[in-house]
Enzyme design. Sequence first.
Site, PDB file in Angstrom:
ATOM      1  N   ARG A 243      17.630  -4.221  23.504  1.00 54.41           N
ATOM      2  CA  ARG A 243      16.464  -4.570  24.302  1.00 54.41           C
ATOM      3  C   ARG A 243      15.558  -3.346  24.433  1.00 54.41           C
ATOM      4  NH1 ARG A 243      17.191  -8.869  23.146  1.00 54.41           N
ATOM      5  NH2 ARG A 243      17.560 -10.780  24.365  1.00 54.41           N
ATOM      6  N   ASP A 267      14.446  -1.865  16.676  1.00 49.10           N
ATOM      7  CA  ASP A 267      14.141  -3.257  16.324  1.00 49.10           C
ATOM      8  C   ASP A 267      13.565  -3.980  17.533  1.00 49.10           C
ATOM      9  OD1 ASP A 267      14.317  -5.498  14.425  1.00 49.10           O
ATOM     10  OD2 ASP A 267      15.774  -6.316  15.848  1.00 49.10           O
ATOM     11  N   GLU A 272       7.022  -5.284  23.519  1.00 50.77           N
ATOM     12  CA  GLU A 272       6.983  -6.044  22.269  1.00 50.77           C
ATOM     13  C   GLU A 272       6.383  -7.440  22.406  1.00 50.77           C
ATOM     14  OE1 GLU A 272      11.002  -8.311  21.294  1.00 50.77           O
ATOM     15  OE2 GLU A 272      11.366  -6.168  21.486  1.00 50.77           O
ATOM     16  N   HIS A 304      11.972  -6.993  15.778  1.00 46.91           N
ATOM     17  CA  HIS A 304      12.990  -7.902  16.328  1.00 46.91           C
ATOM     18  C   HIS A 304      13.570  -8.785  15.219  1.00 46.91           C
ATOM     19  CE1 HIS A 304      14.299  -9.034  20.559  1.00 46.91           C
ATOM     20  NE2 HIS A 304      15.127  -9.660  19.756  1.00 46.91           N
TER      21      HIS A 304
END
Length: 341
Positions: A243, A267, A272, A304
């Site tokens: 996260r 990622d 985001e 992600h």
Amino acid sequence: MNVPSTSHQHKIAFFSTQPYDKIFFNKHNNEFGFELDFFETQLNPQTVILIENADIVCVFVNDIVNESVIEQLAEKQVKIIALRCAGFNNVDLEAAKRNNIKVCRVPAYSPQAVAEHAMAMILTLNRKTHKAYNRVREQNFSLNGLLGFDLFGKTIGIIGTGNIGKAFAKIAIGFGCKVLAYDIVSNPEMEKDGVQFVTLEEVFRESDIISLHCPLNDQTKHVINANSIAMMKDSVMIINTSRGGLIETAAVIEGLKEGKIGYLGIDVYEQEEKLFFRDLSADIIQDDAIQRLMSFPNVLVTAHQAFFTNEALTQIALVTFNNIKSLVNLNDIGNKSALLV
């Protein structure tokens, strides 16, 4: 095909949907017979109005499911919020409980998908395969600037030893790494494999590579901050496939500028929801922090993507539908770990 008759009465409104969501959920809905309504937009206080006659909403990591949204869902007679992901920090569970809305999630879809992506990021940053690919396409066959290091014998620290952390530990052990781990409780099975459970401070101090695999909550928010970075080895590699809020972005940028952080692979990202899962190639991105991060030659950003395998998307669709079916038919759920409220 036998389809549960009760399913025809139930409509699911999906938010933050991408083309692949429609493909996998439509494909596997043959077994369940729900009515599906897909919206590309994020669920938030302004978009709840899109829901028409749906008693179930299905949301993803960046949908906003706060008290305001939940109260509007209750007014629309929504009975179930189904997360098609493992994390649920974006849902106000207390508000859901007050409004008698059940919340379920997919606690484990493919731990291997995320664990393998974390290792792919490590290898890419280390051996600079992304740079080598571009270089060779331009007919530059020089090796200057591509120097890496052996993973064998290095110390990898894992923060969070749930299903993904466990899967990642096995991969790291397979590479011949020494694996340290931190979690609230140790895992005897992992200890048998050679993983050493230590304090969080020891993970920071002793690891050559630190990989984050813990949920985001009040205890873990900004676990990577100026203080923890100061404890780390010089040129440490930090990987985050969990996260975005686990990392304090400003502190990491400073660590990169000072050379304390040698490599960063993310990622996920704190902000985001304004960026990921969208094509912004023709836009001017207003987020200065992500622009700064992407300007570093030793930073790798993926959007992600870690969960994104055929196996994981199949499992996400099946588990989500089964969770909903259980709640609809039995007013209960077979997989208790998936039921949040």
